[in-house]
Write a protein that holds these residues in place. Structure first.
Motif, mmCIF file in Angstrom:
data_model
loop_
_atom_site.group_PDB
_atom_site.id
_atom_site.type_symbol
_atom_site.label_atom_id
_atom_site.label_comp_id
_atom_site.label_asym_id
_atom_site.label_seq_id
_atom_site.Cartn_x
_atom_site.Cartn_y
_atom_site.Cartn_z
ATOM 1 N N LEU A 142 8.585 -10.858 2.629
ATOM 2 C CA LEU A 142 7.622 -10.067 1.846
ATOM 3 C C LEU A 142 7.357 -8.722 2.516
ATOM 4 O O LEU A 142 7.111 -7.723 1.835
ATOM 5 N N ALA A 143 7.439 -8.701 3.840
ATOM 6 C CA ALA A 143 7.171 -7.453 4.576
ATOM 7 C C ALA A 143 8.186 -6.370 4.252
ATOM 8 O O ALA A 143 7.914 -5.189 4.466
ATOM 9 N N VAL A 144 9.358 -6.761 3.774
ATOM 10 C CA VAL A 144 10.350 -5.749 3.377
ATOM 11 C C VAL A 144 10.552 -5.775 1.855
ATOM 12 O O VAL A 144 11.567 -5.285 1.346
ATOM 13 N N GLY A 145 9.588 -6.355 1.149
ATOM 14 C CA GLY A 145 9.608 -6.306 -0.314
ATOM 15 C C GLY A 145 10.593 -7.252 -0.972
ATOM 16 O O GLY A 145 10.878 -7.118 -2.170
ATOM 17 N N GLU B 226 2.020 -14.397 -3.509
ATOM 18 C CA GLU B 226 2.286 -12.992 -3.183
ATOM 19 C C GLU B 226 3.584 -12.510 -3.839
ATOM 20 O O GLU B 226 3.677 -11.370 -4.306
ATOM 21 N N ALA C 108 -12.049 -3.319 6.404
ATOM 22 C CA ALA C 108 -12.604 -2.111 5.765
ATOM 23 C C ALA C 108 -12.246 -2.072 4.272
ATOM 24 O O ALA C 108 -13.076 -1.677 3.439
ATOM 25 N N TYR C 109 -11.020 -2.473 3.945
ATOM 26 C CA TYR C 109 -10.628 -2.519 2.534
ATOM 27 C C TYR C 109 -11.507 -3.521 1.770
ATOM 28 O O TYR C 109 -12.027 -3.217 0.691
ATOM 29 N N ASN D 93 -14.942 -2.348 1.131
ATOM 30 C CA ASN D 93 -14.922 -1.372 0.033
ATOM 31 C C ASN D 93 -14.858 -2.079 -1.327
ATOM 32 O O ASN D 93 -15.544 -1.708 -2.273
ATOM 33 N N TYR D 94 -13.998 -3.088 -1.404
ATOM 34 C CA TYR D 94 -13.845 -3.806 -2.670
ATOM 35 C C TYR D 94 -15.144 -4.541 -3.030
ATOM 36 O O TYR D 94 -15.548 -4.552 -4.195
ATOM 37 N N GLY E 277 5.312 -9.096 -10.578
ATOM 38 C CA GLY E 277 4.490 -8.495 -11.634
ATOM 39 C C GLY E 277 5.031 -8.595 -13.037
ATOM 40 O O GLY E 277 4.744 -7.734 -13.870
ATOM 41 N N MET F 213 -10.898 -10.117 -8.696
ATOM 42 C CA MET F 213 -11.423 -8.761 -8.920
ATOM 43 C C MET F 213 -10.617 -8.061 -10.019
ATOM 44 O O MET F 213 -11.183 -7.410 -10.896
ATOM 45 N N LYS F 214 -9.323 -8.243 -9.980
ATOM 46 C CA LYS F 214 -8.483 -7.577 -10.973
ATOM 47 C C LYS F 214 -8.616 -8.203 -12.354
ATOM 48 O O LYS F 214 -8.329 -7.543 -13.360
ATOM 49 N N ILE G 253 -8.932 -10.807 -4.533
ATOM 50 C CA ILE G 253 -8.368 -9.623 -5.198
ATOM 51 C C ILE G 253 -7.893 -9.989 -6.604
ATOM 52 O O ILE G 253 -8.092 -9.232 -7.564
ATOM 53 N N ARG H 193 2.912 -11.914 -7.429
ATOM 54 C CA ARG H 193 2.119 -10.676 -7.575
ATOM 55 C C ARG H 193 3.012 -9.447 -7.438
ATOM 56 O O ARG H 193 2.909 -8.505 -8.233
ATOM 57 N N LEU H 194 3.893 -9.482 -6.459
ATOM 58 C CA LEU H 194 4.765 -8.325 -6.248
ATOM 59 C C LEU H 194 5.780 -8.164 -7.379
ATOM 60 O O LEU H 194 6.137 -7.051 -7.735
#
Lengths: 382, 192
Positions: free
Chosen positions: A270-273, A301, A367-368, A371-372, A307, A341-342, A338, A304-305
């Protein structure tokens, strides 16, 4: 520096190839201490490679797993204990290889894909024969000098560095006869160590299925389609000649040892898509049984990627499964938060974000998430 | 043999000439850079290479410090991993895809790349991400990279700064931060 080592190693091999002498296999571990001048040179160069792999951080940092793999090798080659050293290389490529000095390397990518200890033993037994029967030296004696030079150029210009190092060993395989010899003698070692020999052919069927399903296109021996087909034929023939023995499979022990590794592989993809690879690896229910329950998070994940239509719902279900069956795995809470939220299920999102930060107060993405959470209060509720 | 060598030298000269002609020195009187997509205050005394939808800046040479400002249309945002960018994406998701794109664009996936930090930021009023990455070249030289980005309906805006850890990164980070602070999406683009 590594290129220099490599050139030196290739030059050493070149010299050996010029020396037309018959090469005898080791008959016991004592003979590994009594080497010819040419062999000593190659062993020295191999040792330089070993140091290079350690120095550039290629060795997988898991002492428990390293010990386990060594124990399996010692069980296969008890008389060579201390002479054959196995190390796990941190690389997703489907490969294992032997150096002429008895160093044997097996990649994390290979370990993550095998199903049990007997299958890993099949690979290690095969590589061990390359060392004992000095296949590296024998191969060089039969190769034209210009072939060696061209191989060297391929290695030197090859990227990554790991590939360069591995190129001068059994990484691309030896001749058909030498590989068949490794199959046959490796098979005998499996029998003598009381492993389930029926796993031998299955090992390569597994690897072949992976190579085909994931469309793997790597030059290495264990990820080469024709070489894998050849191994399957070879072991099928061996098992038909020699009665199969239902020895030790080591399914549970192996699963326990590589469980974290399998998850790391999913994360690496997943780190390289490469979400397609994760989908291929996890959507087959038989294959999914090899993974711990938090693997569902990675499946979520991957959806989700990707889509596509329906993937959002699929990813939500996968995260929920991961939370229920692996509640200690915190990333699932964030991902499901998330997701909610979406899909504007804001109260549920808030609960999951809160849980995530409670379980992982030092999360790098805190921090993200904060914010959310702040944004949830400004939009409409559930 | 002679002809081949002559052609090779000629091609090299042409290449060098074309490179040189595209680098322009930024003077302190006219240092506002503007193209169809964005505007920012460029650092006086630095060199600027303009490719239209992307700009590269350096003072001592791109290997010693390189600042890039890039615009990509949504479908071309992450070409290696073949993912588009969209305004439905959260800043953390954009950061995730940016990291994946960087890793995937390297043949070895940059196993030694370290994510020092990954934080949300606001650039010109747009919610985005700020990445700090650290990695080591095969030669052993350590580099650090800062990447900032956000997405609008028009596409992905990305700014990055890359320099060797030793001396250059800390020294020139200030310049990069000034570019971020003055960065603006052009209004006519926003109104499209």
């Amino acid at each position: 520096m590594i290129v220099h080592q490599l050139l030196y190693f290739i030059f050493s091999l070149f010299l050996v190839s010029c020396a037309a002498q018959s090469i005898k296999s080791f008959e016991d571990a004592n003979q590994t201490k009594n080497l010819s001048a040419e062999e000593s040179r190659i062993w020295h160069a191999s040792g330089e490679f070993d140091h290079g792999l350690v120095a550039n951080g290629s060795i997988y940092a898991d002492d428990r797993l390293q010990r386990y793999v060594q124990q399996v090798m010692d069980r296969l080659y008890p008389e060579y204990k201390g002479s054959i050293i196995v190390k796990v290389v941190d690389s997703p490529s489907l490969n294992a290889f032997a150096l002429p000095n008895g160093s044997i390397y097996i990649n994390t990518g290979m370990l993550a894909r095998l199903d049990n200890e007997a299958q890993m033993a099949t690979v290690l037994a095969h590589e061990g024969v390359h060392f004992i029967n000095k296949h590296g030296l024998k191969q060089r004696q039969n190769i034209e000098n210009n072939n060696i030079v061209s191989m060297g150029i391929t290695i030197v210009t090859g990227v990554p560095v790991l590939g360069q190092l591995m190129g001068a060993s059994s990484i691309y395989g030896f001749s058909r006869d030498l590989e068949r010899e490794s199959d046959a003698e490796g098979y005998k070692r499996l029998q003598d160590a009381d492993y389930d020999t029926s796993q031998a052919a299955i090992t390569f069927q597994y690897l072949l299925a992976e190579v085909e399903a994931l469309n793997i296109d790597e030059p290495y021996f264990f990820s080469s389609h024709p070489d894998l087909v050849e191994r399957i034929d070879s072991f099928t023939e061996l098992s038909s000649r020699v009665p199969g023995r239902r020895g030790y499979t080591g399914q549970r022990a192996y699963q326990e040892m590589v469980s974290d590794l399998r998850l790391e592989m999913l994360a690496d993809y997943l780190a390289v898509g490469k979400y397609q690879s994760v989908l291929l690896m996890l959507t087959n229910s038989n294959d999914f049984n090899r993974y711990p329950p938090e693997a569902k998070f990675y499946l979520g994940e991957a959806y989700r990627l990707r889509g596509e239509e329906g993937d959002r719902a699929r990813s939500g279900q996968a995260y929920q499964y991961a939370i229920v069956h692996a509640p200690q795995f915190v990333a699932s809470y964030r991902a499901l938060g998330i997701h909610y939220m979406k899909t504007e299920q804001l109260q549920k999102a808030e609960k999951l974000f809160s849980k995530y930060l409670e379980l992982a107060p030092d999360a790098p993405d805190r921090a993200y998430i904060e914010n959310y959470r702040a944004s949830l209060g400004t939009t409409k509720g559930d | 043999m002679f002809q081949i060598r002559f052609v090779a030298i000629l091609l090299s000269l042409l290449l060098l000439t074309s490179c040189v002609s595209n680098w322009k020195r930024i003077d302190d009187k006219n240092n506002v850079y503007q193209n169809s997509w964005f505007t920012f205050n460029a650092p006086a005394g630095w060199m600027l290479f303009d490719r239209g939808d992307s700009v590269t800046l350096s003072r001592d040479g791109p290997d010693l410090q390189r600042i890039g400002v890039v615009f990509n249309e949504p479908d071309k945002a992450f070409p290696t991993i073949k993912k588009p960018a969209s305004t439905n994406m959260l800043p953390s998701e954009l950061a995730e895809l940016t990291i994946a794109e960087i890793r995937a664009s390297q043949k070895n996936g940059m196993p030694g790349m370290e994510i020092v930090s990954n934080m949300p930021v606001t650039i010109d009023g747009h919610q985005g991400f700020a990445l700090h990455l650290r990695f080591k070249l095969d030669s052993g030289l350590r580099y650090e990279t800062l990447v900032n980005g956000f997405v609008t309906l028009q596409g992905l805006y990305a700014l990055y700064f890359r320099a060797p850890t030793l001396h250059f990164f800390n020294r020139d980070q200030v310049v990069y931060n000034k570019i971020i602070a003055t960065f603006r999406v052009n209004h006519h683009v926003q109104e499209k």
